[in-house]
Design a protein around this motif. Structure first.
Motif, PDB file in Angstrom:
ATOM      1  N   ASN A  94       0.820  -1.213   0.000  1.00 23.61           N
ATOM      2  CA  ASN A  94       0.000   0.000   0.000  1.00 23.61           C
ATOM      3  C   ASN A  94       0.854   1.264   0.000  1.00 23.61           C
ATOM      4  O   ASN A  94       0.374   2.340  -0.378  1.00 23.61           O
ATOM      5  N   VAL A  97       1.032   2.782  -3.422  1.00 21.34           N
ATOM      6  CA  VAL A  97      -0.191   3.484  -3.827  1.00 21.34           C
ATOM      7  C   VAL A  97      -0.289   4.836  -3.127  1.00 21.34           C
ATOM      8  O   VAL A  97      -0.651   5.849  -3.742  1.00 21.34           O
ATOM      9  N   PRO A 167      -1.880   1.559 -10.477  1.00 15.88           N
ATOM     10  CA  PRO A 167      -3.219   2.161 -10.443  1.00 15.88           C
ATOM     11  C   PRO A 167      -3.221   3.533 -11.105  1.00 15.88           C
ATOM     12  O   PRO A 167      -2.247   4.281 -11.008  1.00 15.88           O
ATOM     13  N   ILE A 169      -4.587   6.930 -10.787  1.00 14.76           N
ATOM     14  CA  ILE A 169      -5.258   7.772  -9.798  1.00 14.76           C
ATOM     15  C   ILE A 169      -6.309   8.662 -10.453  1.00 14.76           C
ATOM     16  O   ILE A 169      -7.420   8.822  -9.946  1.00 14.76           O
ATOM     17  N   ASN A 172      -9.715   7.146 -11.004  1.00 10.65           N
ATOM     18  CA  ASN A 172     -10.428   6.614  -9.845  1.00 10.65           C
ATOM     19  C   ASN A 172     -11.856   7.160  -9.812  1.00 10.65           C
ATOM     20  O   ASN A 172     -12.059   8.380  -9.785  1.00 10.65           O
ATOM     21  N   CYS A 221      -9.462   5.017   1.088  1.00  6.62           N
ATOM     22  CA  CYS A 221     -10.032   4.091   0.111  1.00  6.62           C
ATOM     23  C   CYS A 221      -9.037   2.989  -0.234  1.00  6.62           C
ATOM     24  O   CYS A 221      -9.399   1.811  -0.318  1.00  6.62           O
ATOM     25  N   SER A 222      -7.781   3.366  -0.419  1.00  6.06           N
ATOM     26  CA  SER A 222      -6.761   2.369  -0.751  1.00  6.06           C
ATOM     27  C   SER A 222      -6.566   1.395   0.403  1.00  6.06           C
ATOM     28  O   SER A 222      -6.374   0.193   0.191  1.00  6.06           O
ATOM     29  N   ASP A 223      -6.629   1.907   1.631  1.00  5.99           N
ATOM     30  CA  ASP A 223      -6.492   1.019   2.786  1.00  5.99           C
ATOM     31  C   ASP A 223      -7.651   0.031   2.847  1.00  5.99           C
ATOM     32  O   ASP A 223      -7.465  -1.146   3.184  1.00  5.99           O
TER      33      ASP A 223
END
Length: 337
Positions: A94, A97, A167, A169, A172, A221-223
């Motif tokens: 993570n 990200v 990803p 970004i 998103n 959100c990523s977590d």
């Protein structure tokens, strides 16, 4: 007094309430020390400070694990340490990200700790909800563990073949929704998440969100996305909600502190994802092996997990020993955007 002790001794999800309160007390104390003493003023966190802070968090986590071992027994102690190692390892993915998010919004290092700190509050709540739901499902329907196992196997295989995928970004959907429905400032406003500014056209003072708030939302959100992998992984080790939650939170706390050191050298761990993929496959597979060879002892699970992670780190450091530049274009200091 007896009534108070009875209340504290009452079990919450299979664990006495006083144990939960003790853990939460430690977490609150750590967060108060972090924000109220060590980081009262915004400042750039260097690698040395990051490593020292992380070492402190890890030390507390290991001591808590020793206390769990003493209080709840060796089985719970091994499960805690295995869960801690798994969550710590998976959460390292993570970091990449988060670095991309900070780069996209051009968040300087001066304010990155503020985003990470307040993100912890969201982690405490979201992980509690996810783990509570998972514990309820597992206790009510034992076959849910097999769903977790299948999910981990699929996720591990997918991770192996998607190591190089980054990803996007800007694409998103949550970010696009926020940009469409929130009034936004045209840049940072110090360390503020919200500010009151004149609205374009009317001139009336309105609350506007800053890029710092958008970064915070995306970090949360990523977590949440990564928790979808890590929470089932720990449930595959133990179904005790107390062990699952405490190992989760201590691992995330330490990783947030370690972020500033890892972000500067994340390119050195390019082979770690392969190790993480193997860990997920191993943990998912062990659920299905119970009916064939019996339950794998916790010490074996801990040893295999540690061996895979250590191997991934060692191979990564060896392969990048000549100091190649990162291929990801991550800009931890927030120079991108």
């Amino acid at each position: 007094m007896d009534a108070l002790w009875m209340s504290l001794s009452a079990e919450v999800m299979g664990t006495p309430a006083w144990l939960w309160l003790s853990f939460l007390g430690v977490v609150v104390l750590l967060l108060a020390l972090d924000l109220g003493v060590l980081h009262r003023e915004d400042h750039e966190i260097g690698v040395r400070e990051s490593l020292l802070l992380s070492a402190g968090y890890i030390g507390v986590a290991l001591l808590f694990g020793a206390w769990v071992w003493w209080r709840l027994g060796p089985q719970s102690g091994l499960d805690y340490y295995t869960g801690f190692l798994i969550e710590k390892s998976l959460s390292m993915d993570n970091v990449f990200v988060i670095a991309l998010i900070f780069s996209y919004f051009a968040i300087p290092r001066l304010y990155q700790h503020r985003v990470l700190f307040w993100g912890i509050v969201g982690v405490l709540v979201l992980r509690a909800l996810m783990i509570g739901l998972g514990a309820t499902l597992v206790s009510s329907f034992s076959w849910v563990l097999y769903l977790f196992g299948a999910f981990l196997l699929i996720t591990g295989v997918k991770m192996w073949f998607m190591v190089d995928q980054q990803p996007d970004i800007a694409a998103n959907p949550l970010l696009r929704w926020l940009k469409k429905h929130l009034r936004l400032t045209d840049g940072l406003r110090g360390h503020a998440f919200w500010v009151r500014e004149p609205e374009a056209g009317s001139g009336r003072l309105r609350w506007h969100a800053t890029p710092l708030l958008l970064a915070l939302v995306l970090v949360e959100c990523s977590d949440l996305v990564f928790a979808v992998d890590s929470v089932p992984a720990i449930f595959a080790i133990t179904t005790d909600p107390f062990i699952v939650y405490t190992s989760n939170i201590f691992a995330v706390l330490g990783l947030r502190a370690l972020y500033f050191a890892l972000a500067a050298m994340i390119h050195r761990f390019q082979y770690l994802k392969y190790a993480l993929a193997l860990v997920l496959v191993f943990i998912g597979g062990k659920i299905f092996l119970v009916g064939v060879i019996g339950k794998i002892p916790p010490v074996v699970s801990l040893g295999v997990t540690f061996g895979l992670i250590a191997g991934g780190v060692a191979v990564s450091l060896w392969k990048t020993r000549r100091g190649q530049a990162p291929a990801t274009g991550v800009l931890p200091r927030g120079e991108g955007g």
